[in-house]
Design a protein around this motif. Structure first.
Motif, PDB file in Angstrom:
ATOM      1  N   ILE A 130      33.863  40.351  34.355  1.00 33.94           N
ATOM      2  CA  ILE A 130      33.995  39.724  33.039  1.00 33.94           C
ATOM      3  C   ILE A 130      35.386  40.076  32.513  1.00 33.94           C
ATOM      4  CG2 ILE A 130      33.032  39.508  30.727  1.00 33.94           C
ATOM      5  CD1 ILE A 130      30.413  40.714  31.863  1.00 33.94           C
ATOM      6  N   GLU A 131      36.274  39.101  32.464  1.00 37.65           N
ATOM      7  CA  GLU A 131      37.671  39.356  32.078  1.00 37.65           C
ATOM      8  C   GLU A 131      38.290  38.047  31.602  1.00 37.65           C
ATOM      9  OE1 GLU A 131      40.931  40.435  30.972  1.00 37.65           O
ATOM     10  OE2 GLU A 131      39.972  42.142  31.976  1.00 37.65           O
ATOM     11  N   ASP A 132      38.871  38.064  30.395  1.00 37.12           N
ATOM     12  CA  ASP A 132      39.425  36.820  29.849  1.00 37.12           C
ATOM     13  C   ASP A 132      40.891  36.606  30.189  1.00 37.12           C
ATOM     14  OD1 ASP A 132      40.420  38.820  28.259  1.00 37.12           O
ATOM     15  OD2 ASP A 132      39.840  37.916  26.348  1.00 37.12           O
ATOM     16  N   GLU A 133      41.556  37.597  30.764  1.00 39.66           N
ATOM     17  CA  GLU A 133      42.936  37.420  31.215  1.00 39.66           C
ATOM     18  C   GLU A 133      42.896  36.964  32.671  1.00 39.66           C
ATOM     19  OE1 GLU A 133      44.952  41.095  30.601  1.00 39.66           O
ATOM     20  OE2 GLU A 133      44.646  41.082  28.436  1.00 39.66           O
ATOM     21  N   ILE A 134      43.339  35.748  32.923  1.00 41.70           N
ATOM     22  CA  ILE A 134      43.184  35.144  34.250  1.00 41.70           C
ATOM     23  C   ILE A 134      43.863  35.976  35.341  1.00 41.70           C
ATOM     24  CG2 ILE A 134      43.716  33.133  35.675  1.00 41.70           C
ATOM     25  CD1 ILE A 134      43.444  31.419  33.175  1.00 41.70           C
ATOM     26  N   LYS A 135      45.093  36.420  35.100  1.00 46.29           N
ATOM     27  CA  LYS A 135      45.808  37.193  36.114  1.00 46.29           C
ATOM     28  C   LYS A 135      45.096  38.505  36.416  1.00 46.29           C
ATOM     29  CE  LYS A 135      50.488  35.385  35.435  1.00 46.29           C
ATOM     30  NZ  LYS A 135      51.897  35.728  35.088  1.00 46.29           N
ATOM     31  N   THR A 136      44.616  39.162  35.361  1.00 54.93           N
ATOM     32  CA  THR A 136      43.901  40.426  35.546  1.00 54.93           C
ATOM     33  C   THR A 136      42.599  40.198  36.300  1.00 54.93           C
ATOM     34  OG1 THR A 136      44.837  41.305  33.496  1.00 54.93           O
ATOM     35  CG2 THR A 136      42.905  42.426  34.376  1.00 54.93           C
ATOM     36  N   ALA A 137      41.888  39.126  35.956  1.00 51.73           N
ATOM     37  CA  ALA A 137      40.629  38.810  36.637  1.00 51.73           C
ATOM     38  C   ALA A 137      40.866  38.570  38.124  1.00 51.73           C
ATOM     39  CB  ALA A 137      39.985  37.574  36.004  1.00 51.73           C
ATOM     40  N   ARG A 138      41.923  37.841  38.457  1.00 50.45           N
ATOM     41  CA  ARG A 138      42.235  37.576  39.859  1.00 50.45           C
ATOM     42  C   ARG A 138      42.623  38.858  40.591  1.00 50.45           C
ATOM     43  NH1 ARG A 138      45.965  32.114  39.069  1.00 50.45           N
ATOM     44  NH2 ARG A 138      44.230  30.644  38.731  1.00 50.45           N
ATOM     45  N   TYR A 139      43.369  39.713  39.902  1.00 52.98           N
ATOM     46  CA  TYR A 139      43.796  40.976  40.506  1.00 52.98           C
ATOM     47  C   TYR A 139      42.587  41.860  40.810  1.00 52.98           C
ATOM     48  CZ  TYR A 139      46.039  45.552  40.926  1.00 52.98           C
ATOM     49  OH  TYR A 139      46.431  46.791  41.371  1.00 52.98           O
ATOM     50  N   ILE A 140      41.699  42.013  39.825  1.00 56.59           N
ATOM     51  CA  ILE A 140      40.498  42.824  40.023  1.00 56.59           C
ATOM     52  C   ILE A 140      39.645  42.234  41.143  1.00 56.59           C
ATOM     53  CG2 ILE A 140      38.325  43.577  38.963  1.00 56.59           C
ATOM     54  CD1 ILE A 140      39.831  43.772  36.297  1.00 56.59           C
ATOM     55  N   ALA A 141      39.489  40.921  41.146  1.00 52.98           N
ATOM     56  CA  ALA A 141      38.688  40.258  42.181  1.00 52.98           C
ATOM     57  C   ALA A 141      39.264  40.511  43.569  1.00 52.98           C
ATOM     58  CB  ALA A 141      38.616  38.762  41.907  1.00 52.98           C
ATOM     59  N   SER A 142      40.594  40.470  43.689  1.00 51.48           N
ATOM     60  CA  SER A 142      41.215  40.701  44.995  1.00 51.48           C
ATOM     61  C   SER A 142      40.994  42.133  45.462  1.00 51.48           C
ATOM     62  CB  SER A 142      42.714  40.393  44.932  1.00 51.48           C
ATOM     63  OG  SER A 142      43.409  41.329  44.126  1.00 51.48           O
ATOM     64  N   LEU A 143      41.046  43.096  44.540  1.00 54.07           N
ATOM     65  CA  LEU A 143      40.817  44.501  44.905  1.00 54.07           C
ATOM     66  C   LEU A 143      39.371  44.711  45.348  1.00 54.07           C
ATOM     67  CD1 LEU A 143      42.779  46.475  42.147  1.00 54.07           C
ATOM     68  CD2 LEU A 143      43.524  45.861  44.444  1.00 54.07           C
ATOM     69  N   VAL A 144      38.448  44.072  44.652  1.00 52.46           N
ATOM     70  CA  VAL A 144      37.036  44.194  45.019  1.00 52.46           C
ATOM     71  C   VAL A 144      36.795  43.586  46.400  1.00 52.46           C
ATOM     72  CG1 VAL A 144      34.685  43.429  44.454  1.00 52.46           C
ATOM     73  CG2 VAL A 144      36.202  44.250  42.643  1.00 52.46           C
ATOM     74  N   GLN A 145      37.340  42.398  46.618  1.00 53.98           N
ATOM     75  CA  GLN A 145      37.148  41.707  47.894  1.00 53.98           C
ATOM     76  C   GLN A 145      37.717  42.508  49.065  1.00 53.98           C
ATOM     77  OE1 GLN A 145      34.726  38.937  46.954  1.00 53.98           O
ATOM     78  NE2 GLN A 145      35.749  38.472  48.847  1.00 53.98           N
ATOM     79  N   GLU A 146      38.793  43.257  48.813  1.00 50.30           N
ATOM     80  CA  GLU A 146      39.446  44.011  49.880  1.00 50.30           C
ATOM     81  C   GLU A 146      38.796  45.373  50.108  1.00 50.30           C
ATOM     82  OE1 GLU A 146      43.573  44.195  48.915  1.00 50.30           O
ATOM     83  OE2 GLU A 146      43.970  42.117  49.481  1.00 50.30           O
ATOM     84  N   THR A 147      37.828  45.726  49.281  1.00 52.71           N
ATOM     85  CA  THR A 147      37.132  46.999  49.435  1.00 52.71           C
ATOM     86  C   THR A 147      35.881  46.783  50.281  1.00 52.71           C
ATOM     87  OG1 THR A 147      37.922  47.732  47.264  1.00 52.71           O
ATOM     88  CG2 THR A 147      36.090  48.953  48.238  1.00 52.71           C
ATOM     89  N   LYS A 148      35.792  47.485  51.368  1.00 52.57           N
ATOM     90  CA  LYS A 148      34.691  47.292  52.309  1.00 52.57           C
ATOM     91  C   LYS A 148      33.347  47.538  51.634  1.00 52.57           C
ATOM     92  CE  LYS A 148      33.209  48.475  56.979  1.00 52.57           C
ATOM     93  NZ  LYS A 148      33.502  49.271  58.189  1.00 52.57           N
ATOM     94  N   GLY A 149      32.426  46.619  51.845  1.00 52.63           N
ATOM     95  CA  GLY A 149      31.083  46.770  51.302  1.00 52.63           C
ATOM     96  C   GLY A 149      30.884  46.115  49.951  1.00 52.63           C
ATOM     97  N   PHE A 150      31.973  45.552  49.379  1.00 52.01           N
ATOM     98  CA  PHE A 150      31.876  44.914  48.062  1.00 52.01           C
ATOM     99  C   PHE A 150      32.299  43.451  48.146  1.00 52.01           C
ATOM    100  CE2 PHE A 150      32.162  49.378  47.067  1.00 52.01           C
ATOM    101  CZ  PHE A 150      31.362  49.543  45.944  1.00 52.01           C
ATOM    102  N   SER A 151      31.672  42.621  47.318  1.00 51.63           N
ATOM    103  CA  SER A 151      32.000  41.205  47.273  1.00 51.63           C
ATOM    104  C   SER A 151      31.878  40.706  45.835  1.00 51.63           C
ATOM    105  CB  SER A 151      31.051  40.411  48.176  1.00 51.63           C
ATOM    106  OG  SER A 151      31.346  39.040  48.135  1.00 51.63           O
ATOM    107  N   VAL A 152      32.717  39.754  45.473  1.00 49.92           N
ATOM    108  CA  VAL A 152      32.685  39.193  44.126  1.00 49.92           C
ATOM    109  C   VAL A 152      31.631  38.097  44.058  1.00 49.92           C
ATOM    110  CG1 VAL A 152      33.981  37.940  42.360  1.00 49.92           C
ATOM    111  CG2 VAL A 152      35.107  39.728  43.707  1.00 49.92           C
ATOM    112  N   ALA A 153      30.637  38.301  43.191  1.00 56.86           N
ATOM    113  CA  ALA A 153      29.561  37.310  43.039  1.00 56.86           C
ATOM    114  C   ALA A 153      29.964  36.218  42.063  1.00 56.86           C
ATOM    115  CB  ALA A 153      28.286  37.993  42.566  1.00 56.86           C
ATOM    116  N   GLY A 154      30.776  36.571  41.072  1.00 55.94           N
ATOM    117  CA  GLY A 154      31.195  35.592  40.080  1.00 55.94           C
ATOM    118  C   GLY A 154      32.170  36.191  39.089  1.00 55.94           C
ATOM    119  N   VAL A 155      32.832  35.314  38.322  1.00 53.51           N
ATOM    120  CA  VAL A 155      33.809  35.738  37.314  1.00 53.51           C
ATOM    121  C   VAL A 155      33.585  34.915  36.051  1.00 53.51           C
ATOM    122  CG1 VAL A 155      36.252  35.990  36.734  1.00 53.51           C
ATOM    123  CG2 VAL A 155      35.510  36.314  39.104  1.00 53.51           C
TER     124      VAL A 155
END
Length: 252
Positions: free
Chosen positions: A7-32
């Motif tokens: 949950i993040e209203d700053e688009i760049k920050t949301a994309r950055y957090i999503a990329s870090l989550v996706q690159e962490t083994k065992g975690f996946s982004v379900a939605g934003v």
């Protein structure tokens, strides 16, 4: 795979957090979601995520409002530019409180804290998880050969001969020392099929074969540069989030 809702209203920050989550083994982004309204709507129409990463101040309310209105009981990592809400955060399932700009290492430590707490509060999960892992290792057979449709022919391509696998613009290419072939699989499917002791996903576009790694050197922004032993002297970048896993894999 741990499903994370952001949950993040700053688009760049949301994309950055999503990329870090996706690159962490065992975690996946379900939605934003970028607002209280859209976040509540998403939570009401989708499977409940196992973890939420949320900003506090949103355009139409706060991250606290999302938790209250949705009524879900899910651990939350709060990310905010304000430090005065820390106590409130831990009153609504908060397990960590990160100040912006979000630091990659601190976010990964927060994700690890979630895993540690999950195991601590559900100790009985350890045995079935180990049993499931053991059964998967028994039942799962990694592919050694892939049938490739190439110029009106079907070629049995040995994965051991594949130097690296690359996904670019939706096209998957398997590179060998002498040629390259296109496949209809996704990079994620190839990662599941390939032997993890031999192949490693270095970044979001490339899986590399250990046998063809000539050398590795440090690169910009704490990444690694892998030199491949092929005629093209291919160079592959290991993303910062995967460096430690890559080095551990390389030593195996």
């Amino acid at each position: 795979m741990i499903q994370v809702f952001i949950i993040e209203d700053e688009i760049k920050t949301a994309r950055y957090i999503a990329s870090l989550v996706q690159e962490t083994k065992g975690f996946s982004v379900a939605g934003v979601a970028g607002s209280v309204k859209s976040a509540v709507a998403w939570l009401q129409t989708n499977a409940v995520p196992q973890l939420i990463i949320s900003d506090i101040k949103l355009g139409d309310g706060t991250g606290f409002d999302v938790i209250k209105l949705s009524g879900i009981k899910v651990p939350v990592i709060f990310c905010t530019a304000y430090n005065q809400y820390a106590i409130n955060a831990f009153e609504v399932n908060g397990i960590d409180y990160l100040l912006k700009p979000v630091d990659q290492q601190k976010l990964q430590l927060a994700l690890q804290k979630f895993l540690d707490m999950k195991l601590l509060f559900h100790p009985n999960e350890r045995y079935p998880q180990r049993l499931e892992t053991a059964m998967e290792s028994i039942n799962k057979t990694h592919k050694t050969t892939l049938l490739i449709h190439h110029r009106e022919r079907i070629i049995p391509l040995k994965l051991s001969e594949v130097v690296y696998i690359q996904s670019e613009n939706g096209i998957l290419t398997l590179h060998t020392l002498s040629s390259r072939y296109h496949a209809t699989h996704t990079l994620e499917e190839m990662e599941q099929m390939a032997d993890p002791e031999v192949f490693f996903q270095a970044n979001r576009q490339v899986i590399v074969n250990k046998k063809f790694i000539g050398s590795v050197e440090h690169y910009f922004s704490r990444r690694l540069l892998v030199h491949i032993s092929d005629a093209a002297h291919t160079e592959i970048i290991v993303s910062k989030a995967r460096v430690q896993q890559f080095l551990a894999w390389l030593k195996q």
